[in-house]
Design a protein around this motif. Structure first.
Motif, short mmCIF file in Angstrom:
data_model
loop_
_atom_site.label_atom_id
_atom_site.label_comp_id
_atom_site.label_asym_id
_atom_site.label_seq_id
_atom_site.Cartn_x
_atom_site.Cartn_y
_atom_site.Cartn_z
N ALA A 1 0.82 -1.17 -0.15
CA ALA A 1 0.07 0.01 -0.11
C ALA A 1 0.85 1.16 0.06
N THR B 1 -4.14 -1.26 -3.84
CA THR B 1 -5.13 -1.89 -2.76
C THR B 1 -4.87 -3.12 -2.36
N THR B 2 -4.67 -3.63 -1.19
CA THR B 2 -4.75 -4.90 -0.69
C THR B 2 -5.74 -5.52 -0.04
N ASP C 1 -3.71 -6.39 5.29
CA ASP C 1 -2.53 -5.83 5.77
C ASP C 1 -2.15 -6.37 7.14
#
Length: 657
Positions: free
Chosen positions: A444, A450-451, A454
């Motif tokens: 990020a 966008t993940t 996290d």
């Protein structure tokens, strides 16, 4: 964040233009300096100024603390240890992670009561600490009413009530006979303790007070997190501490701090009861969890300083003038009553001159010189070790790896930055990347993509879903990735360069976390051989050799021969030849592999037209029955339309005839 924002605001208010990034980078080093000062003050109260100076020097360079106080280490621990040390010095509440403090200080007061060391100083200090700390902590938005609604704070509240009852009974002591006081004391203390205990149980049962958290349970039961909360146990910082870690972070202080603890217990007083409790509890917690080595480091520095200070003071003899004990604090009424004891305010034993002379008999100048030189050599070795550990282990960024060749030259591995830069430049702005949660913040922050998950590991179910995708076969994983709208998958693979922190070595934790949420689909035993081994070669489990993580890690790796001594597909990290060399990917395609194969990125293929229609029908209908019922309804409607048109045709035919 609040501290950094406040410092930035004040500096700009004074027209000192500083970027907020610079404040965040230098926040931890600045507070580490303040930690040295607070450690000096606390150790001086416990022993003397010489020990305080040594303790400040120790904590300034000890690896156990410098690992969290280097420039750029923007985390709670950068401020936490200063707050912890200064709190113990002033007994004022601080630091969001103050469960250790809020339970250690009540424990200290409780032990003082058991040792019959109650005094007005203890009563005033703890009452002030609890009330002021409670009110101030409740002003912090994310803390709120937690200090009165969580089980971690009930010991402090119970000790506050018990102390009030104890003080009231002490007030009645002079107004009752001895027999009446003993009876009333026993009944009063028992009643107060019983009321507090039953109230806590009732409020916990009704749900007003939150039960103990899983992270707290994992400190007492080392197997609790692995069974019930595997995501906590999967973090490397939450693993039990090895002896190598103790020596690596504390060096010679591991051996000297028990001597300092013995000196404090030998000459016990109120303050030294506290440091003894601090040392014992910190040693236990640091042994359970590597992360809590940080809380052990300050007390180790303090007690080691006491040990070195006592040895130097004893063996240097006439070379330095011994520090005389300070005058007794005549302003405290309790101290005046106990003026006949052997301890002053700082707790130093009052020795007669004859005792000091006897202690020095038999120590010649040669013995004194040898012992002094040995102590100085130990301190010099400690300084060299701290410098080496700091420069090699704690001063390099984690996204850049360094290795050394046979000739001593250094080789920089920049695969992480290379991969993140590729993601930033070659993928769509709104592309979604699936990876294990360890790399979420880096993707990020450095790739600006966008993940799915996290490093904020509170969403256990979502992380378990990603773990299920990694643990499943490619077809099942593809269904999960399509439901999550995944565009790219990023993994870490260290088989080429021998990097032990790759995703294959973390894979069992992905399986365990996924099994906790999806026990019917994922079972850890399926990934082991019948002999109970986790192997990546031909003897490995078929479930492992066909899962998505294995395929993405070893795709095209079977064609690579690293050197003439090893066969193609030899994994340097696991020291084994992989069992599945002919890997074909159906739903993924390789998009990027870094120079040393450390980071591999795969693109999720789009559905074909026919498959896309079927997938859309399956996603819009929640069950097969609904899909069938809609299809049946359409058939009935078509049949009715055909029948009506047939009747209309017959009427037109009759009219025409």
């Amino acid at each position: 964040m609040a501290t950094a924002g406040l410092i930035h605001y004040v500096l700009n208010l004074l027209h000192i233009t500083v970027h907020i990034r610079d404040v965040c980078v230098f926040l931890a080093p600045v507070f580490s300096g303040l930690t040295s000062i607070s450690t000096f003050l606390l150790t001086r109260e416990l022993w003397n100024r010489g020990a305080g100076l040594l303790a400040a020097c120790f904590i300034a360079i000890v690896p156990g603390y410098i690992s969290r106080s280097v420039a750029g280490s923007f985390d709670n621990e950068g401020i936490a240890i200063f707050a912890l040390q200064f709190t113990f010095y002033l007994w004022v509440s601080a630091w969001g992670g103050y469960v250790f403090i809020i339970n250690l200080i009540p424990l200290h007061v409780f032990v003082l009561l058991l040792m019959q060391r109650f005094s007005r100083r203890v009563y005033i200090a703890y009452s002030t600490f609890y009330i002021v700390g409670l009110v101030l902590s409740m002003q912090i938005p994310f803390v709120g009413f937690q200090p009165i609604r969580t089980s971690e704070h009930m010991a402090a509240a119970g000790m506050f009530v018990l102390l009030q009852a104890y003080a009231f009974l002490q007030y009645l002591k002079d107004r009752l006979t001895r027999q009446e006081f003993q009876t009333l004391f026993f009944l009063g203390v028992s009643l107060a303790a019983g009321v507090v205990f039953l109230s806590v149980i009732y409020l916990t049962y009704t749900g007003y007070i939150a039960p103990w958290s899983g992270r707290f349970y994992s400190l007492w039961d080392t197997a609790y997190a692995k069974i019930h909360i595997p995501i906590i146990a999967s973090v490397s910082e939450h693993q039990p501490t090895t002896w190598v870690s103790f020596f690596f972070d504390l060096h010679i202080l591991v051996c000297t701090f028990p001597a300092g603890l013995w000196f404090c217990i030998k000459n016990i007083n109120d303050e030294r009861v506290f440091v003894a409790l601090y040392a014992i509890s910190a040693v236990y917690f640091a042994g359970v969890m590597v992360r809590l080595m940080l809380t052990l480091t300050p007390v180790v520095c303090m007690l080691s300083a006491v040990a070195f200070s006592s040895v130097f003071e004893h063996y240097l003899g006439d070379d330095i003038k011994r520090q005389s004990p300070p005058a007794e604090d005549s302003g405290d009424e309790d101290d005046r009553k106990n003026a006949s004891n052997l301890y002053d305010k700082a707790g130093k034993v009052r020795k007669h001159e004859s005792e000091q002379e006897k202690a020095e008999e038999g120590l010649g100048p040669n013995i004194k010189s040898i012992v002094t030189m040995l102590m100085l050599m130990l301190l010099m070795m400690f300084a060299v070790h701290c410098t080496w550990v700091t420069s090699n282990a704690y001063s390099s960024p984690s996204v850049v790896l360094a290795s050394y060749n046979h000739d001593g030259s250094r080789n920089i591995l920049d695969d992480f930055r290379e991969a993140y830069y590729w993601l930033r430049q070659n993928t769509e702005e709104h592309a979604r990347v699936m990876s294990w949660w360890d790399y979420g913040y880096q993707i990020a922050g450095m790739a600006n993509r966008t993940t799915l998950v996290d490093n904020n590991t509170w969403n256990n179910s979502h992380i378990a879903l990603v773990g299920k995708a990694m643990s499943s076969n490619e077809t099942a994983a593809y269904e999960i990735m399509r439901s999550l709208d995944v565009d790219y998958v990023l993994i870490i693979f260290g088989g080429v360069i021998g990097y032990s922190g790759d995703d294959i070595n973390k894979f069992l934790w992905m399986v365990r976390i996924a099994e906790g949420e999806h026990p019917r689909d994922i079972r850890e035993s399926d990934y082991f051989t019948p002999q109970g081994e986790f192997r990546v070669d031909k003897a490995g489990s078929p479930t492992l050799l066909n899962c998505l993580m294995y395929k993405m890690s070893y795709y095209r790796f079977g064609e690579m021969q690293l050197d003439f001594r090893t066969p193609p597909g030899f994994d340097r990290t696991r020291n084994a030849e992989i069992g599945n060399k002919d890997i074909k990917l159906k739903h993924l395609e390789e998009a990027f592999t870094s120079e040393h194969w450390l980071v591999r990125i795969y693109k999720v293929k789009k559905l074909e037209n026919r498959d896309r229609v079927d997938h859309k029908l399956r996603s819009t209908n929640t069950s097969k029955q609904k899909y069938t019922s809609k299809k049946t309804t359409k058939r009935k409607r078509g049949y009715i339309r055909n029948k009506l048109s047939l009747k209309k045709g017959k009427k037109l035919q009759k009219k025409f005839l």
